[in-house]
Write an enzyme that holds these catalytic residues in place. Structure first.
Site, mmCIF file in Angstrom:
data_model
loop_
_atom_site.group_PDB
_atom_site.id
_atom_site.type_symbol
_atom_site.label_atom_id
_atom_site.label_comp_id
_atom_site.label_asym_id
_atom_site.label_seq_id
_atom_site.Cartn_x
_atom_site.Cartn_y
_atom_site.Cartn_z
ATOM 1 N N ASP A 113 -1.125 -3.576 3.058
ATOM 2 C CA ASP A 113 -0.715 -3.107 4.364
ATOM 3 C C ASP A 113 -1.549 -2.165 4.996
ATOM 4 O O ASP A 113 -2.471 -1.415 4.251
ATOM 5 C CB ASP A 113 0.597 -2.220 4.148
ATOM 6 C CG ASP A 113 1.706 -3.234 3.401
ATOM 7 O OD1 ASP A 113 1.378 -4.376 3.244
ATOM 8 O OD2 ASP A 113 2.876 -2.739 3.591
ATOM 9 N N HIS A 169 -4.485 -5.682 -3.245
ATOM 10 C CA HIS A 169 -4.487 -6.917 -4.064
ATOM 11 C C HIS A 169 -5.634 -7.708 -4.045
ATOM 12 O O HIS A 169 -6.423 -7.645 -3.153
ATOM 13 C CB HIS A 169 -3.014 -7.415 -3.783
ATOM 14 C CG HIS A 169 -1.823 -6.914 -4.034
ATOM 15 N ND1 HIS A 169 -1.004 -7.230 -5.151
ATOM 16 C CD2 HIS A 169 -1.245 -5.823 -3.427
ATOM 17 C CE1 HIS A 169 0.096 -6.324 -5.079
ATOM 18 N NE2 HIS A 169 -0.069 -5.570 -4.034
ATOM 19 N N SER A 256 -5.939 5.934 3.085
ATOM 20 C CA SER A 256 -7.041 5.599 2.545
ATOM 21 C C SER A 256 -7.516 4.387 3.009
ATOM 22 O O SER A 256 -7.092 3.865 3.888
ATOM 23 C CB SER A 256 -6.773 5.412 0.924
ATOM 24 O OG SER A 256 -6.034 6.276 0.212
#
Length: 294
Positions: A113, A169, A256
């Site tokens: 995201d 991921h 981040s």
């Protein structure tokens, strides 16, 4: 004020920023910048705050964080009362159907995201950090042999806000090498900071690894830490077989960044993302969302 592009609604939105007044003061005032260099960017500051966020006392922050920043808890595995600390909440896992993605081998998906920039045909010595601020891939990973593979390739930047799901991921099947750690500072990765700190990505703590993918050749993953990010935690096993969508790791508290480099002519990024990047706007992206094609 940070404006980004919502590709689903085809309109611009204003980002809800955790600690916006603090960020603006730190990175825009003389006193704030002095405090930043003396203390805030140091490992000790982020480590101390990270330790606090691991304690039971920090649970009191969760309710206000959810309400103020409109976190959708219906997608989360745990209920609000089940979290043991703020970091337990911040690194929350989502339900298995929360981030669907295509198994089609030619579809390139987002690893996380966040808010996304996409730069094609990159010059390794002048990669865009944000409009008007550049850095070098050689400086970013301190490995010339690896960096040289991505001449003329594609750079994808995913800025994870504190409000986002903070696990990242793998975007294809394959095998990933071990992660290489580079110590550094802990500047914020908010656009306010990116405009003020030259080569911020090369200054901050970061980790990088090469993912040998089945359909998109060798992909370079770089995870960049930030202020109050206590840790970058890799959860994959180096050398093991990986499936598209498998978790690679997660960040503890703080905004981040995940940066991905693709080799030349490996993928074509969706036109709307490239167009918004050229205009200077990030595009809002969810993990597993289609962002390009082989």
């Amino acid at each position: 004020m940070i404006k980004f592009y919502n590709r689903k609604l085809k309109e611009y939105e204003i980002e809800l920023v955790a600690g916006e007044k603090y960020l603006n003061w730190i990175y825009s005032s003389r006193v704030g910048m002095n405090l930043l260099e003396l203390f805030v960017k140091k490992k000790a500051f982020s480590k101390l705050y990270g330790l606090y966020c691991d304690t039971k006392m920090s649970k009191s922050k969760i309710d206000a964080f959810i309400k103020d920043l409109n976190i959708d808890m219906s997608l989360v595995e745990k209920t609000q009362d089940e979290f043991s600390s703020f970091n337990d909440f911040f690194t929350r896992k989502l339900k298995t159907n929360a981030r669907p993605f295509s198994d089609e081998k030619n579809i390139l998906i987002s690893p996380a995201d966040g808010r996304m920039f996409a730069y094609e045909n990159i010059d390794l010595n002048n990669i865009m950090q944000i409009k008007g601020v550049n850095y070098s891939l050689f400086e970013l990973i301190n490995d010339k042999n690896t960096a040289s593979k991505y001449v003329g390739g594609t750079c994808l930047i995913f800025r994870l806000c504190p409000t986002d799901y903070h696990r990242f991921h793998f975007i294809d099947n394959g095998v990933c090498e071990k992660s290489n750690k580079i110590n550094g500072s802990y500047y914020s990765v908010n656009p306010v900071a990116l405009k003020r700190i030259p080569k911020l990505f090369c200054e901050n703590k970061r980790e990088w690894s090469v993912f040998h993918s089945e359909n998109f050749k060798d992909i370079l993953y770089v995870e960049v830490g930030a202020t109050c990010v206590g840790s970058i935690l890799q959860t994959y096993t180096p050398g093991s077989r990986i499936k598209k969508g498998d978790e690679k790791g997660y960040f503890k508290f703080g905004g981040s960044t995940v940066v991905i480099f693709l080799e030349k002519n490996v993928a074509k990024i969706d036109e709307d993302i490239v167009n918004q990047t050229e205009l200077g706007y990030e595009t809002k992206i969810l993990m597993g969302e289609k962002i390009g094609s082989k």
